[in-house]
Design a protein around this motif. Structure first.
Motif, PDB file in Angstrom:
ATOM      1  N   ALA A  39       0.836  -1.140   0.146  1.00 32.88           N
ATOM      2  CA  ALA A  39       0.110   0.014   0.114  1.00 32.88           C
ATOM      3  C   ALA A  39       0.844   1.241  -0.200  1.00 32.88           C
ATOM      4  O   ALA A  39       0.598   2.113  -0.349  1.00 32.88           O
ATOM      5  N   ASN A  47      -0.666  -4.217   1.656  1.00 30.09           N
ATOM      6  CA  ASN A  47      -1.657  -4.294   1.461  1.00 30.09           C
ATOM      7  C   ASN A  47      -2.568  -5.427   2.396  1.00 30.09           C
ATOM      8  O   ASN A  47      -2.057  -6.580   2.455  1.00 30.09           O
ATOM      9  N   ASN A  48      -3.720  -5.116   3.058  1.00 31.80           N
ATOM     10  CA  ASN A  48      -4.401  -6.162   3.930  1.00 31.80           C
ATOM     11  C   ASN A  48      -6.072  -5.676   3.834  1.00 31.80           C
ATOM     12  O   ASN A  48      -6.350  -4.887   3.003  1.00 31.80           O
ATOM     13  N   LEU A  50      -7.827  -4.140   5.457  1.00 31.68           N
ATOM     14  CA  LEU A  50      -8.349  -3.043   5.918  1.00 31.68           C
ATOM     15  C   LEU A  50      -7.936  -1.995   5.019  1.00 31.68           C
ATOM     16  O   LEU A  50      -8.402  -0.559   5.054  1.00 31.68           O
ATOM     17  N   THR A  51      -7.303  -2.154   3.699  1.00 31.14           N
ATOM     18  CA  THR A  51      -6.875  -1.219   2.867  1.00 31.14           C
ATOM     19  C   THR A  51      -7.832  -0.585   1.970  1.00 31.14           C
ATOM     20  O   THR A  51      -8.790  -1.432   1.495  1.00 31.14           O
ATOM     21  N   ARG A  52      -7.943   0.767   2.012  1.00 31.20           N
ATOM     22  CA  ARG A  52      -8.890   1.410   1.135  1.00 31.20           C
ATOM     23  C   ARG A  52      -7.942   1.847  -0.098  1.00 31.20           C
ATOM     24  O   ARG A  52      -6.921   2.056  -0.114  1.00 31.20           O
ATOM     25  N   SER A 194     -15.692   1.966   5.802  1.00 34.13           N
ATOM     26  CA  SER A 194     -14.451   2.484   5.552  1.00 34.13           C
ATOM     27  C   SER A 194     -14.418   3.271   4.434  1.00 34.13           C
ATOM     28  O   SER A 194     -13.214   3.802   3.875  1.00 34.13           O
ATOM     29  N   LYS A 205      -5.690   7.064   7.380  1.00 34.16           N
ATOM     30  CA  LYS A 205      -5.052   5.954   7.595  1.00 34.16           C
ATOM     31  C   LYS A 205      -5.537   4.627   6.824  1.00 34.16           C
ATOM     32  O   LYS A 205      -6.789   4.620   6.346  1.00 34.16           O
ATOM     33  N   ASN A 206      -4.463   3.635   6.622  1.00 37.27           N
ATOM     34  CA  ASN A 206      -5.152   2.598   5.754  1.00 37.27           C
ATOM     35  C   ASN A 206      -5.467   2.771   4.261  1.00 37.27           C
ATOM     36  O   ASN A 206      -6.422   2.218   3.510  1.00 37.27           O
ATOM     37  N   THR A 207      -5.026   3.861   3.624  1.00 40.73           N
ATOM     38  CA  THR A 207      -5.482   4.226   2.291  1.00 40.73           C
ATOM     39  C   THR A 207      -4.220   3.796   1.379  1.00 40.73           C
ATOM     40  O   THR A 207      -2.979   4.376   1.600  1.00 40.73           O
ATOM     41  N   THR A 239     -12.943  -0.399   0.795  1.00 39.98           N
ATOM     42  CA  THR A 239     -12.093  -1.610   1.117  1.00 39.98           C
ATOM     43  C   THR A 239     -13.075  -2.950   0.104  1.00 39.98           C
ATOM     44  O   THR A 239     -14.079  -2.799  -0.272  1.00 39.98           O
TER      45      THR A 239
END
Length: 343
Positions: A39, A47-48, A50-52, A194, A205-207, A239
């Motif tokens: 990511a 990447n996981n 929760l990734t947006r 999300s 976060k998580n983008t 997501t």
């Protein structure tokens, strides 16, 4: 299925260096889920779940649903003329253009990015800096004073500007900013906790950052390649789990009544010179032997590739999100090969 398709995915990922996430569900059961690549390359963040991801034009369906919701509420009609539902003057636009024409890419208006004649999205920002495009009105100078491209209703011609106008219609009819309306009336109702329309210079976060790989082996992010904030023609972030929640909400009539869900999913116009590919309201529809094989979405931007589909005969939802310019299509084709074998 999971081991078989994961093997397919791993082979395809090794071949194409796919970066992103995929999720396939039947009913509420996960058939396969996988995450590949980074990511954030500089920080080596993977990447996981929760990734947006940005989904480019994949979110035109959100715009179409919002229009249908407002039609249900009696705030406009599918046959309402553009001149009657938007207080913007277009000197060369045909007065016969309706909301239906805009939804089905048959309005004939000029596009600010015409995919039939332009190859490089970044060409747009030479005269119109991407950092200045943060609202739907900001796009109007790119096309509103240009002549019609086709006659109204002449044929399907994919058109981003038409969906900009639909977003402005939503704002005028609802008296809400477009992104606020979508988040309240689609994302919240579908449980898409999300998802959102985020600005490039203030991503949560998580983008995932979008990456453009160059021929010499170097790369860059897409921060200077796209508008600063997405809108009604593209640019939302989701997501993979949120997208399966979205399909569930849509096909179970949680976002629209059964009548308007049916209208949304009706194949109105052929998109090619064959018998299988059609367009509904905000989404593509593929038939096989007269039956609908899938309702599907796709989105491509520099540093973004996205495919998602609902297969009604199998009750399967599939989502492939990538933070590279290509790769999602290949992974989706591997998923469909596996579905064909199993079902």
């Amino acid at each position: 299925m999971e081991m078989s398709i994961l093997n397919r995915m791993s082979e395809s990922q090794n071949k194409n260096q796919f970066s992103g996430s995929l999720l396939v569900k039947k009913n509420n059961k996960v058939l396969v889920e996988a995450h590949y690549g980074l990511a954030h390359r500089s920080e080596q963040i993977k990447n996981n779940a929760l990734t947006r991801y940005g989904i480019a034009s994949g979110c035109k369906l959100f715009t179409a649903i919002a229009i249908c919701q407002l039609v249900e509420q009696g705030k406009l009609g599918l046959d309402t003329k553009l001149t009657d539902c938007l207080n913007v003057f277009f000197p060369y636009f045909d007065e016969a253009i309706t909301v239906h024409h805009l939804l089905t890419h048959t309005s004939g208006i000029p596009d600010y990015f015409d995919e039939e004649v332009m190859d490089d999205f970044e060409e747009l920002w030479l005269k119109h800096p991407m950092y200045s495009l943060r609202s739907l009105e900001d796009f109007l100078p790119l096309f509103k004073d240009r002549p019609m491209t086709l006659k109204v209703g002449e044929r399907f011609r994919y058109n981003n500007a038409g969906y900009i106008l639909l977003g402005l219609i939503i704002e005028q009819a609802s008296q809400q900013p477009f992104c606020d309306y979508i988040e309240e009336n689609i994302f919240q109702k579908a449980g898409m906790v999300s998802s959102g329309y985020f600005e490039f210079d203030s991503l949560p976060k998580n983008t995932a950052l979008g990456y453009i790989d160059l021929p010499d082996g170097t790369w860059k992010t897409n921060i200077y390649s796209l508008p600063a904030k997405g809108g009604s023609d593209g640019g939302a972030y989701v997501t993979v789990d949120d997208m399966t929640r979205f399909w569930d909400a849509l096909v179970n009539d949680h976002l629209l009544s059964k009548e308007y869900t049916h209208k949304l999913l009706t194949p109105y116009i052929r998109t090619k010179d064959d018998e299988s590919s059609f367009y509904g309201y905000g989404l593509w529809i593929e038939k096989y032997k007269e039956a609908i094989f899938k309702f599907h979405l796709m989105g491509y931007d520099p540093g973004v590739s996205f495919h998602s589909a609902f297969y009604p005969n199998y009750d399967v939802k599939a989502v492939v999100c990538s933070n590279k310019s290509s790769g999602a299509y290949d992974m989706m084709m591997e998923i469909e090969k596996e579905l064909a074998m199993l079902f």
